[in-house]
Design a protein around this motif. Structure first.
Motif, PDB file in Angstrom:
ATOM      1  N   GLU A  27       0.714  -1.363   0.097  1.00  0.00           N
ATOM      2  CA  GLU A  27      -0.038  -0.047   0.198  1.00  0.00           C
ATOM      3  C   GLU A  27       0.707   1.014  -0.266  1.00  0.00           C
ATOM      4  O   GLU A  27       0.612   2.433   0.777  1.00  0.00           O
ATOM      5  N   LEU A  28       1.882   1.172  -0.968  1.00  0.00           N
ATOM      6  CA  LEU A  28       2.738   2.509  -1.041  1.00  0.00           C
ATOM      7  C   LEU A  28       1.806   3.572  -1.629  1.00  0.00           C
ATOM      8  O   LEU A  28       0.779   3.148  -2.132  1.00  0.00           O
ATOM      9  N   ALA A  29       2.124   4.746  -1.414  1.00  0.00           N
ATOM     10  CA  ALA A  29       1.390   5.912  -1.885  1.00  0.00           C
ATOM     11  C   ALA A  29       0.924   5.590  -3.445  1.00  0.00           C
ATOM     12  O   ALA A  29       1.675   5.277  -4.018  1.00  0.00           O
ATOM     13  N   ASN A  30      -0.526   5.718  -3.430  1.00  0.00           N
ATOM     14  CA  ASN A  30      -1.060   5.107  -4.944  1.00  0.00           C
ATOM     15  C   ASN A  30      -1.812   6.335  -5.616  1.00  0.00           C
ATOM     16  O   ASN A  30      -2.617   6.067  -6.569  1.00  0.00           O
ATOM     17  N   ASP A  31      -1.599   7.828  -5.124  1.00  0.00           N
ATOM     18  CA  ASP A  31      -2.119   8.691  -5.925  1.00  0.00           C
ATOM     19  C   ASP A  31      -1.507   8.884  -7.275  1.00  0.00           C
ATOM     20  O   ASP A  31      -0.576   8.217  -7.555  1.00  0.00           O
ATOM     21  N   PRO A  32      -2.389   9.182  -8.450  1.00  0.00           N
ATOM     22  CA  PRO A  32      -1.943   9.237  -9.576  1.00  0.00           C
ATOM     23  C   PRO A  32      -0.391   9.871  -9.987  1.00  0.00           C
ATOM     24  O   PRO A  32       0.157   9.424 -10.741  1.00  0.00           O
ATOM     25  N   GLU A  33      -0.509  10.977  -9.113  1.00  0.00           N
ATOM     26  CA  GLU A  33       0.890  12.064  -9.582  1.00  0.00           C
ATOM     27  C   GLU A  33       2.121  11.259  -9.039  1.00  0.00           C
ATOM     28  O   GLU A  33       3.109  11.090  -9.805  1.00  0.00           O
ATOM     29  N   PHE A  34       2.057  10.513  -7.954  1.00  0.00           N
ATOM     30  CA  PHE A  34       3.077   9.758  -7.368  1.00  0.00           C
ATOM     31  C   PHE A  34       3.253   8.534  -8.348  1.00  0.00           C
ATOM     32  O   PHE A  34       4.590   8.340  -8.721  1.00  0.00           O
ATOM     33  N   ARG A  35       2.298   7.867  -8.742  1.00  0.00           N
ATOM     34  CA  ARG A  35       2.648   6.618  -9.334  1.00  0.00           C
ATOM     35  C   ARG A  35       2.825   6.985 -10.656  1.00  0.00           C
ATOM     36  O   ARG A  35       3.805   6.198 -11.245  1.00  0.00           O
ATOM     37  N   SER A  36       2.633   7.984 -11.353  1.00  0.00           N
ATOM     38  CA  SER A  36       2.989   8.238 -12.484  1.00  0.00           C
ATOM     39  C   SER A  36       4.583   8.706 -12.448  1.00  0.00           C
ATOM     40  O   SER A  36       5.421   8.321 -13.264  1.00  0.00           O
ATOM     41  N   ALA A  37       4.990   9.485 -11.354  1.00  0.00           N
ATOM     42  CA  ALA A  37       6.441   9.803 -11.223  1.00  0.00           C
ATOM     43  C   ALA A  37       7.261   8.459 -11.011  1.00  0.00           C
ATOM     44  O   ALA A  37       8.395   8.336 -11.659  1.00  0.00           O
ATOM     45  N   LEU A  38       6.558   7.297 -10.210  1.00  0.00           N
ATOM     46  CA  LEU A  38       7.340   6.013  -9.787  1.00  0.00           C
ATOM     47  C   LEU A  38       7.347   5.451 -11.203  1.00  0.00           C
ATOM     48  O   LEU A  38       8.586   4.842 -11.519  1.00  0.00           O
ATOM     49  N   VAL A  39       6.240   5.240 -12.013  1.00  0.00           N
ATOM     50  CA  VAL A  39       6.415   4.378 -13.210  1.00  0.00           C
ATOM     51  C   VAL A  39       7.401   5.102 -14.243  1.00  0.00           C
ATOM     52  O   VAL A  39       8.230   4.410 -14.935  1.00  0.00           O
ATOM     53  N   ALA A  40       7.168   6.500 -14.362  1.00  0.00           N
ATOM     54  CA  ALA A  40       8.159   7.073 -15.042  1.00  0.00           C
ATOM     55  C   ALA A  40       9.683   6.970 -14.683  1.00  0.00           C
ATOM     56  O   ALA A  40      10.637   6.397 -15.629  1.00  0.00           O
ATOM     57  N   TYR A  41      10.076   6.962 -13.479  1.00  0.00           N
ATOM     58  CA  TYR A  41      11.469   6.403 -13.162  1.00  0.00           C
ATOM     59  C   TYR A  41      11.898   5.085 -13.381  1.00  0.00           C
ATOM     60  O   TYR A  41      12.904   4.559 -13.801  1.00  0.00           O
ATOM     61  N   LEU A  42      10.918   4.191 -13.012  1.00  0.00           N
ATOM     62  CA  LEU A  42      11.001   2.645 -13.398  1.00  0.00           C
ATOM     63  C   LEU A  42      11.464   2.601 -14.909  1.00  0.00           C
ATOM     64  O   LEU A  42      12.243   1.723 -14.970  1.00  0.00           O
ATOM     65  N   GLU A  43      10.599   3.096 -15.722  1.00  0.00           N
ATOM     66  CA  GLU A  43      10.821   3.000 -16.989  1.00  0.00           C
ATOM     67  C   GLU A  43      12.222   3.578 -17.523  1.00  0.00           C
ATOM     68  O   GLU A  43      12.780   2.976 -18.104  1.00  0.00           O
TER      69      GLU A  43
END
Length: 159
Positions: free
Chosen positions: A103-119
């Motif tokens: 249950e890591l922060a799941n708001d769209p803004e954070f998840r967008s930044a996380l996925v962008a970094y992982l990509e």
């Protein structure tokens, strides 16, 4: 005016990142595709990766100061590993599953930044895994990731 928190602050700090990487690498070691790549990782591997992400996300210098690592050190861990697209995608899939599970922060803004970094990071890892020469020297700064701003491609200094 309120200041915008760093990704590190938003995610919940080092404890959240260490929990994420611990759950994630437990999954990796049970995965038929990724196990061969990670079977010889050190017992501190997940903690070092958490510290790296913490620093990249604007947190304290846990990786460079505490773990005595650098951007070049992290890149060196991928050299010669011959990663491919299938492994890269599985790595991201398991990491995002782990983020949901804890249950890591799941708001769209954070998840967008996380996925962008992982990509971004996983694609660089694949590129670096096909060589034995580190394209990053010890003096290069750590990457810095934020809420979506881009600073253009990294172009190594050839001087």
């Amino acid at each position: 005016m309120k200041s915008i928190p760093t990704l590190y602050e938003w995610v919940g700090g080092n404890d959240a990142l260490e929990k994420l990487t611990e759950v994630f690498y437990d999954k990796v070691l049970k995965d038929d595709l990724l196990y061969p790549v990670f079977k010889n990782m050190s017992g501190n591997h997940s903690k070092h990766v958490a510290h790296f992400i913490a620093e990249v996300f604007g947190g304290p210098s846990l990786y460079t100061q505490g773990d005595k690592g650098s951007h070049a050190t992290m890149v060196a861990h991928h050299l010669g590993k011959m990663l491919d697209e299938q492994k890269r995608q599985r790595w991201i899939q398991l990491l995002l599953q782990s983020a949901d599970e804890i249950e890591l922060a799941n708001d769209p803004e954070f998840r967008s930044a996380l996925v962008a970094y992982l990509e971004w990071g996983s694609r660089i890892a694949v590129i670096n895994s096909t060589t034995t020469e580190n394209p990053v020297n010890e003096n290069e700064p750590m990457p810095s990731w934020g809420w979506g701003e881009t600073k253009g491609p990294y172009i190594p200094d050839t001087d």
